[in-house]
Motif scaffolding. Structure first.
Motif, PDB file in Angstrom:
ATOM      1  N   SER A 162       4.130  -5.053   1.699  1.00 20.00           N
ATOM      2  CA  SER A 162       2.971  -4.351   1.153  1.00 20.00           C
ATOM      3  C   SER A 162       2.839  -3.020   1.868  1.00 20.00           C
ATOM      4  O   SER A 162       2.872  -2.960   3.094  1.00 20.00           O
ATOM      5  CB  SER A 162       1.718  -5.202   1.370  1.00 20.00           C
ATOM      6  N   THR A 163       2.690  -1.941   1.087  1.00 19.16           N
ATOM      7  CA  THR A 163       2.614  -0.620   1.715  1.00 19.16           C
ATOM      8  C   THR A 163       1.496   0.235   1.124  1.00 19.16           C
ATOM      9  O   THR A 163       1.193   0.128  -0.066  1.00 19.16           O
ATOM     10  CB  THR A 163       3.956   0.145   1.594  1.00 19.16           C
ATOM     11  N   SER A 164       0.955   1.090   1.967  1.00 20.13           N
ATOM     12  CA  SER A 164      -0.054   2.042   1.509  1.00 20.13           C
ATOM     13  C   SER A 164       0.622   3.245   0.845  1.00 20.13           C
ATOM     14  O   SER A 164      -0.060   4.132   0.350  1.00 20.13           O
ATOM     15  CB  SER A 164      -0.910   2.483   2.691  1.00 20.13           C
ATOM     16  N   GLY A 165       1.971   3.280   0.867  1.00 15.72           N
ATOM     17  CA  GLY A 165       2.671   4.319   0.110  1.00 15.72           C
ATOM     18  C   GLY A 165       3.462   5.320   0.931  1.00 15.72           C
ATOM     19  O   GLY A 165       3.331   6.527   0.748  1.00 15.72           O
ATOM     20  N   VAL A 166       4.316   4.826   1.817  1.00 12.87           N
ATOM     21  CA  VAL A 166       5.159   5.713   2.633  1.00 12.87           C
ATOM     22  C   VAL A 166       6.415   6.029   1.805  1.00 12.87           C
ATOM     23  O   VAL A 166       7.446   5.345   1.896  1.00 12.87           O
ATOM     24  CB  VAL A 166       5.540   5.052   3.976  1.00 12.87           C
ATOM     25  N   VAL A 167       6.316   7.071   0.971  1.00  8.36           N
ATOM     26  CA  VAL A 167       7.321   7.326  -0.061  1.00  8.36           C
ATOM     27  C   VAL A 167       8.782   7.329   0.432  1.00  8.36           C
ATOM     28  O   VAL A 167       9.618   6.615  -0.119  1.00  8.36           O
ATOM     29  CB  VAL A 167       6.964   8.612  -0.854  1.00  8.36           C
ATOM     30  N   PRO A 168       9.128   8.086   1.470  1.00 10.50           N
ATOM     31  CA  PRO A 168      10.554   8.107   1.869  1.00 10.50           C
ATOM     32  C   PRO A 168      11.066   6.722   2.280  1.00 10.50           C
ATOM     33  O   PRO A 168      12.239   6.407   2.078  1.00 10.50           O
ATOM     34  CB  PRO A 168      10.592   9.052   3.073  1.00 10.50           C
ATOM     35  N   MET A 169      10.178   5.933   2.847  1.00 11.19           N
ATOM     36  CA  MET A 169      10.603   4.604   3.305  1.00 11.19           C
ATOM     37  C   MET A 169      10.683   3.602   2.142  1.00 11.19           C
ATOM     38  O   MET A 169      11.420   2.622   2.223  1.00 11.19           O
ATOM     39  CB  MET A 169       9.653   4.094   4.395  1.00 11.19           C
ATOM     40  N   ILE A 170       9.941   3.855   1.076  1.00 13.38           N
ATOM     41  CA  ILE A 170      10.089   3.023  -0.127  1.00 13.38           C
ATOM     42  C   ILE A 170      11.515   3.232  -0.646  1.00 13.38           C
ATOM     43  O   ILE A 170      12.224   2.280  -0.985  1.00 13.38           O
ATOM     44  CB  ILE A 170       9.035   3.397  -1.198  1.00 13.38           C
ATOM     45  N   ASP A 171      11.946   4.494  -0.672  1.00 15.31           N
ATOM     46  CA  ASP A 171      13.311   4.796  -1.130  1.00 15.31           C
ATOM     47  C   ASP A 171      14.355   4.161  -0.223  1.00 15.31           C
ATOM     48  O   ASP A 171      15.361   3.637  -0.691  1.00 15.31           O
ATOM     49  CB  ASP A 171      13.527   6.317  -1.173  1.00 15.31           C
ATOM     50  N   LYS A 172      14.092   4.193   1.066  1.00 15.90           N
ATOM     51  CA  LYS A 172      15.056   3.639   2.013  1.00 15.90           C
ATOM     52  C   LYS A 172      15.134   2.114   1.878  1.00 15.90           C
ATOM     53  O   LYS A 172      16.216   1.530   1.896  1.00 15.90           O
ATOM     54  CB  LYS A 172      14.625   4.024   3.434  1.00 15.90           C
ATOM     55  N   LEU A 173      13.970   1.504   1.687  1.00 18.53           N
ATOM     56  CA  LEU A 173      13.944   0.044   1.548  1.00 18.53           C
ATOM     57  C   LEU A 173      14.714  -0.400   0.302  1.00 18.53           C
ATOM     58  O   LEU A 173      15.392  -1.427   0.308  1.00 18.53           O
ATOM     59  CB  LEU A 173      12.486  -0.447   1.474  1.00 18.53           C
ATOM     60  N   LYS A 229      -0.521  13.103   2.022  1.00 18.72           N
ATOM     61  CA  LYS A 229       0.892  13.428   2.264  1.00 18.72           C
ATOM     62  C   LYS A 229       1.761  13.024   1.076  1.00 18.72           C
ATOM     63  O   LYS A 229       2.659  13.754   0.663  1.00 18.72           O
ATOM     64  CB  LYS A 229       1.355  12.686   3.524  1.00 18.72           C
ATOM     65  N   TYR A 230       1.494  11.841   0.532  1.00 18.38           N
ATOM     66  CA  TYR A 230       2.285  11.334  -0.601  1.00 18.38           C
ATOM     67  C   TYR A 230       1.351  10.996  -1.747  1.00 18.38           C
ATOM     68  O   TYR A 230       0.905   9.853  -1.888  1.00 18.38           O
ATOM     69  CB  TYR A 230       3.075  10.090  -0.186  1.00 18.38           C
ATOM     70  N   PRO A 231       1.015  11.996  -2.591  1.00 18.34           N
ATOM     71  CA  PRO A 231       0.045  11.765  -3.664  1.00 18.34           C
ATOM     72  C   PRO A 231       0.556  10.803  -4.738  1.00 18.34           C
ATOM     73  O   PRO A 231       1.742  10.455  -4.772  1.00 18.34           O
ATOM     74  CB  PRO A 231      -0.200  13.167  -4.227  1.00 18.34           C
ATOM     75  N   LEU A 232      -0.371  10.415  -5.615  1.00 22.19           N
ATOM     76  CA  LEU A 232      -0.082   9.366  -6.604  1.00 22.19           C
ATOM     77  C   LEU A 232       1.192   9.607  -7.407  1.00 22.19           C
ATOM     78  O   LEU A 232       1.980   8.681  -7.610  1.00 22.19           O
ATOM     79  CB  LEU A 232      -1.271   9.245  -7.565  1.00 22.19           C
ATOM     80  N   LYS A 233       1.373  10.840  -7.865  1.00 21.55           N
ATOM     81  CA  LYS A 233       2.537  11.108  -8.709  1.00 21.55           C
ATOM     82  C   LYS A 233       3.831  10.761  -7.951  1.00 21.55           C
ATOM     83  O   LYS A 233       4.702  10.067  -8.470  1.00 21.55           O
ATOM     84  CB  LYS A 233       2.529  12.583  -9.129  1.00 21.55           C
ATOM     85  N   GLU A 234       3.903  11.232  -6.709  1.00 22.10           N
ATOM     86  CA  GLU A 234       5.108  10.960  -5.904  1.00 22.10           C
ATOM     87  C   GLU A 234       5.261   9.461  -5.626  1.00 22.10           C
ATOM     88  O   GLU A 234       6.369   8.924  -5.627  1.00 22.10           O
ATOM     89  CB  GLU A 234       5.032  11.697  -4.564  1.00 22.10           C
ATOM     90  N   LEU A 235       4.121   8.821  -5.389  1.00 19.28           N
ATOM     91  CA  LEU A 235       4.150   7.385  -5.090  1.00 19.28           C
ATOM     92  C   LEU A 235       4.661   6.590  -6.301  1.00 19.28           C
ATOM     93  O   LEU A 235       5.538   5.726  -6.173  1.00 19.28           O
ATOM     94  CB  LEU A 235       2.749   6.924  -4.683  1.00 19.28           C
ATOM     95  N   LEU A 236       4.143   6.926  -7.468  1.00 20.51           N
ATOM     96  CA  LEU A 236       4.564   6.181  -8.665  1.00 20.51           C
ATOM     97  C   LEU A 236       6.027   6.458  -9.009  1.00 20.51           C
ATOM     98  O   LEU A 236       6.749   5.572  -9.459  1.00 20.51           O
ATOM     99  CB  LEU A 236       3.636   6.511  -9.843  1.00 20.51           C
TER     100      LEU A 236
END
Ligand code: SAH
Ligand code: SF4
Length: 371
Positions: free
Chosen positions: A197-208, A237-244
């Protein structure tokens, strides 16, 4: 200083054993003793050569966490508070259900993200847990419950990283722990039964997605950037658009999966019918396969926030469902022991205050997170 073998995934343990002049299959045996049988004493590991057992005794150990408190609910939920040193404590919660047994575990002591509705966020960041401290929560819970039940069969079927901390801000320690959960020689959990579960650390979502694509839950909590900036500061830092977009990319690595969107229901803040419609539009725009999990907010005094009324939660859920989005409301577990996964309270500098404050919390547990 000897090495804690819980810090290693199987590859790490293999390198360690090779460094001792041992063959790879010895690492596998050792790993199985530790994770499948719950052994911490090398003398117990009867099929390991005596010379290896002796070697290990001087340089390695299997270090469990110290249990500060254990509380059992009449519904079977068990909550442990573990001492991780220097006044820091973290929690794990075991939630038995008809078709699964879920363990909720922590990744950090405190959290740096600082979400407004989260008591862990309010207490600030103390430190990252090590891989060994993350996996020790599962190791302890699995083998303790087995002993109590008098069984050698696996007890825990699902793990959710929804305790204290932001797992994707402790990535280096997280991944080996996940690998041990998934390993056939470790806990043998399928990747859909392990949820980060993440609050949205975008680069690490990609890495995972590349390193270990387990089930992903995203703490969304708001349909617009203006509101999310306020509730989940990481959104700046990582707004909704980037997160989605990161969620979409994540599913490319796991095409038949979906993403669970967690949404904490806060009275008068994010719970209006208009906001439900905005939310439905938001996820429809990106054509993302998602399931919403509405979490009744667990209030705590410093937050200044209240939980939405059940009727409001039901109406909110209906709007999402009518828009064709699978939506569940998280059910409350462990009420009588005030277990609270995902919102460990407490001053990390003061262990007694931490455990007392935690005992005052209610737990809202995750339900139907992963298949
Ligand atoms: N840091 C990660 C995982 C830990 S929090 C994350 O934020 O996703 C796990 C879940 O508990 C998150 O969805 C979080 O939003 C939720 N949560 C935090 N505080 C809460 C509270 N007071 N009441 C209900 N849910 C809460
Ligand atoms: Fe950290 Fe998650 Fe709490 Fe936000 S909700 S402060 S990310 S633990």
């Amino acid at each position: 200083m000897t090495v804690n073998l819980l810090d290693y995934d199987l590859d790490g343990l293999t390198v360690f054993c090779e460094g001792l002049g041992e063959k790879a299959f010895r690492a596998k045996q050792l790993y199985r003793w530790i994770h499948q049988k719950g052994a911490s004493d090398f003398a117990q590991m009867s099929d390991l050569a005596k010379s290896l057992r002796e070697k290990l005794t001087g340089i390695a150990h299997v270090s469990p966490l110290k249990v500060l408190t254990e509380q059992k609910s009449s519904d079977g939920t068990i909550k442990w508070l573990f001492d991780v040193g220097n006044g820091d404590a973290v929690e794990a919660v075991f939630i038995p259900e008809d078709d699964r047994n879920t363990l909720c575990i922590s990744s950090q002591a405190g959290c740096a993200v600082g979400c407004r509705f989260c008591s862990t966020g309010h207490q600030g960041f103390s430190r990252n847990l090590t891989t060994g401290e993350i996996i020790a929560q599962l190791w302890f819970a699995e083998h303790t419950i087995r002993k109590v039940k008098g069984t050698e069969d696996r007890v825990i079927s699902n793990v959710v990283m929804m305790g204290m901390g932001e797992p994707l801000q402790n990535y280096a320690a997280l991944v080996p722990a996940l690998r041990t959960m998934l390993s056939d020689h470790g806990y043998g959990l399928s990747r859909r039964r392990v949820t980060v579960s993440t609050s949205g650390v975008v680069p690490m979502i990609d890495k995972l997605a590349q390193d270990c694509p387990v089930a992903l839950a995203v703490s969304l909590h708001a349909p617009t950037d203006v509101l999310r900036d306020d509730l989940v500061p990481l959104n700046r830092k990582y707004p909704l658009k980037e997160l989605l977009e990161a969620c979409e990319r994540y599913l490319q690595a796991a095409p038949r999966d979906f993403i669970t969107m967690e949404y904490c229901m806060l009275q008068g803040v994010n719970d209006s019918p208009e906001q439900a419609k905005q939310l439905a539009q938001l996820v429809k725009n990106v054509k993302l396969p998602v399931k919403f999990n509405l979490i009744p907010f667990n209030p705590f005094p410093q937050s200044g926030l209240l939980c939405s009324a059940p009727k409001v939660v039901a109406e909110f859920a209906k709007i999402l469902q009518d828009a064709g989005i699978v939506t569940t409301v998280r059910k409350t577990r462990g009420d009588d022991i005030d277990a609270a996964c995902g919102q460990l309270a407490g001053d990390v500098q003061d262990r007694t205050a931490a455990s007392e404050r935690m005992a005052k919390r209610r737990v809202v547990m995750m339900q139907k997170q992963s298949a």
